[in-house]
Scaffold this motif. Structure first.
Motif, PDB file in Angstrom:
ATOM      1  N   TYR A 199      -0.108  -2.635   4.945  1.00  0.00           N
ATOM      2  CA  TYR A 199      -0.655  -3.742   4.159  1.00  0.00           C
ATOM      3  C   TYR A 199       0.118  -3.979   2.865  1.00  0.00           C
ATOM      4  O   TYR A 199       0.488  -3.036   2.170  1.00  0.00           O
ATOM      5  CB  TYR A 199      -2.113  -3.469   3.795  1.00  0.00           C
ATOM      6  N   CYS A 249       0.458   2.758   6.516  1.00  0.00           N
ATOM      7  CA  CYS A 249      -0.394   1.600   6.234  1.00  0.00           C
ATOM      8  C   CYS A 249       0.533   0.462   5.822  1.00  0.00           C
ATOM      9  O   CYS A 249       1.220   0.556   4.811  1.00  0.00           O
ATOM     10  CB  CYS A 249      -1.386   1.902   5.115  1.00  0.00           C
ATOM     11  N   CYS A 260     -10.186   0.542   2.751  1.00  0.00           N
ATOM     12  CA  CYS A 260      -9.524   1.399   3.744  1.00  0.00           C
ATOM     13  C   CYS A 260      -9.815   2.877   3.516  1.00  0.00           C
ATOM     14  O   CYS A 260      -9.222   3.732   4.183  1.00  0.00           O
ATOM     15  CB  CYS A 260      -8.025   1.149   3.750  1.00  0.00           C
ATOM     16  N   HIS A 299      -8.335  -3.134  -1.564  1.00  0.00           N
ATOM     17  CA  HIS A 299      -7.776  -2.579  -0.333  1.00  0.00           C
ATOM     18  C   HIS A 299      -7.993  -1.068  -0.271  1.00  0.00           C
ATOM     19  O   HIS A 299      -8.361  -0.515   0.768  1.00  0.00           O
ATOM     20  CB  HIS A 299      -6.284  -2.907  -0.233  1.00  0.00           C
ATOM     21  N   MET A 300      -7.777  -0.376  -1.398  1.00  0.00           N
ATOM     22  CA  MET A 300      -7.936   1.085  -1.440  1.00  0.00           C
ATOM     23  C   MET A 300      -9.360   1.475  -1.049  1.00  0.00           C
ATOM     24  O   MET A 300      -9.575   2.418  -0.293  1.00  0.00           O
ATOM     25  CB  MET A 300      -7.655   1.600  -2.858  1.00  0.00           C
ATOM     26  N   LEU A 305      -5.087  -4.792  -4.939  1.00  0.00           N
ATOM     27  CA  LEU A 305      -4.845  -3.453  -4.396  1.00  0.00           C
ATOM     28  C   LEU A 305      -6.075  -2.552  -4.463  1.00  0.00           C
ATOM     29  O   LEU A 305      -6.340  -1.782  -3.548  1.00  0.00           O
ATOM     30  CB  LEU A 305      -3.670  -2.804  -5.139  1.00  0.00           C
ATOM     31  N   CYS A 343       0.858  -1.189   0.000  1.00  0.00           N
ATOM     32  CA  CYS A 343       0.000   0.000   0.000  1.00  0.00           C
ATOM     33  C   CYS A 343       0.895   1.240   0.000  1.00  0.00           C
ATOM     34  O   CYS A 343       1.849   1.312   0.765  1.00  0.00           O
ATOM     35  CB  CYS A 343      -0.903  -0.003   1.231  1.00  0.00           C
ATOM     36  N   HIS A 383      -8.928   4.851   1.118  1.00  0.00           N
ATOM     37  CA  HIS A 383      -7.769   5.615   0.630  1.00  0.00           C
ATOM     38  C   HIS A 383      -8.127   6.484  -0.583  1.00  0.00           C
ATOM     39  O   HIS A 383      -7.336   7.295  -1.021  1.00  0.00           O
ATOM     40  CB  HIS A 383      -6.649   4.665   0.197  1.00  0.00           C
TER      41      HIS A 383
END
Ligand SMILES: [Zn+2]
Ligand SMILES: [Zn+2]
Ligand SMILES: [Zn+2]
Ligand SMILES: [Zn+2]
Length: 282
Positions: free
Chosen positions: A151, A149, A163, A159-160, A156, A144, A165
């Motif tokens: 991770y 962060c 979280c 995850h973005m 990806l 990340c 982001h």
């Protein structure tokens, strides 16, 4: 058997900091038994600081051709072209003398890919390591890009979103990056990078972190292009970059930009923020 595999692992992790070149001693000898035992246990190991195996000009590990000037200052092929074959250390011409011996040494230094435990079976020579592990290894997870962060993930974009982001299109003058995500089933993760490496302003550029180009388009993928339009609260109008090339980077550490849009300090206005519209083609 147990001892053997433990020793192998030690060597592997040491190789990430130091490179070792080993030559096993010849055990076929006619010397007395005591001397023979001593030689069998000896391996010629040379430890080498990896910093000395990178180009002194761009600080990237040497990859393909290595040259030097007549005073022995080494330069990678890219730097020779970029600096118009002038050595920055002594101003002599460079690019005519080829460091074949150095290339041979690097070609002989090998180690397994660092993503071996994820399933990669590649054995890499020194000059292949950076490109393989940073760009093309199919087993490499994505770290990340956000500071703080920790991770490292295989998906990806998910995850973005999970979280929070991104996506954000408003950029603060001191914010290091913005995450750009596009709808309509596009799985890509683009970053708008805000660099402080230019005086009296900031430098904006776009990279793609995910997925690897060959995963999406197959080998030989053509790099994507982008346009950037920046609008702030100053009356001077917008500023735009027409057609930059989206560089793919798996990991931002060590990333070097090839092009950027220069945004002078005055363009950030009183709010110190700008809105950036990035369009990616195709
Ligand atoms: Zn270089
Ligand atoms: Zn020189
Ligand atoms: Zn690999
Ligand atoms: Zn994260």
């Amino acid at each position: 058997m147990q001892k053997r595999s433990a020793k192998k692992d030690d060597t592997g992790s040491a190789a990430t900091k130091k490179a070792c070149m080993g030559t096993a001693c010849d055990s076929k000898t006619s010397k007395p038994a005591a001397a023979r035992v001593e030689e069998e246990d000896t391996t010629n190991v040379f430890s080498h600081d990896l910093d000395t195996l990178q180009c002194d000009i761009c600080f990237m590990p040497f990859e393909s051709q290595i040259y030097m000037c007549k005073n022995g200052h080494a330069a990678c092929g890219n730097c020779c072209v970029r600096l118009q074959r002038k050595c920055p250390s002594c101003n002599e011409s460079t690019g005519d003398i080829w460091c074949r011996a150095m290339e041979k040494i690097l070609a002989g230094m090998t180690r397994p890919c660092k993503f071996k435990k994820h399933g990669c079976k590649h054995i890499l020579s020194f000059s292949e390591i950076r490109t393989h592990e940073e760009e093309t290894c199919r087993y490499a997870p994505y770290p990340c890009p956000f500071d703080g962060c920790a991770y490292t993930v295989t998906r990806l974009r998910d995850h973005m979103l999970e979280c929070g982001h991104g996506p954000f299109f408003e950029l603060d003058s001191l914010g290091p990056l913005c995450v750009l995500l596009y709808p309509d089933g596009d799985e890509s993760v683009f970053l708008l990078l805000n660099g402080g490496d230019v005086p009296t302003g900031r430098s904006l550029s776009v990279v793609r972190l995910y997925p690897r180009p060959d995963e999406e388009y197959g080998a030989g993928a053509v790099p994507q292009q982008y346009t950037m339009l920046v609008e702030g609260d100053v009356p001077a109008g917008s500023l735009s970059l027409t057609f930059g090339t989206v560089q793919f980077v798996r990991c931002l550490k060590g990333h070097k930009r090839r092009e950027f849009l220069f945004l002078p300090d005055a363009r950030w206005g009183s709010s110190r923020t700008v809105t950036v519209n990035v369009t990616v083609y195709p």
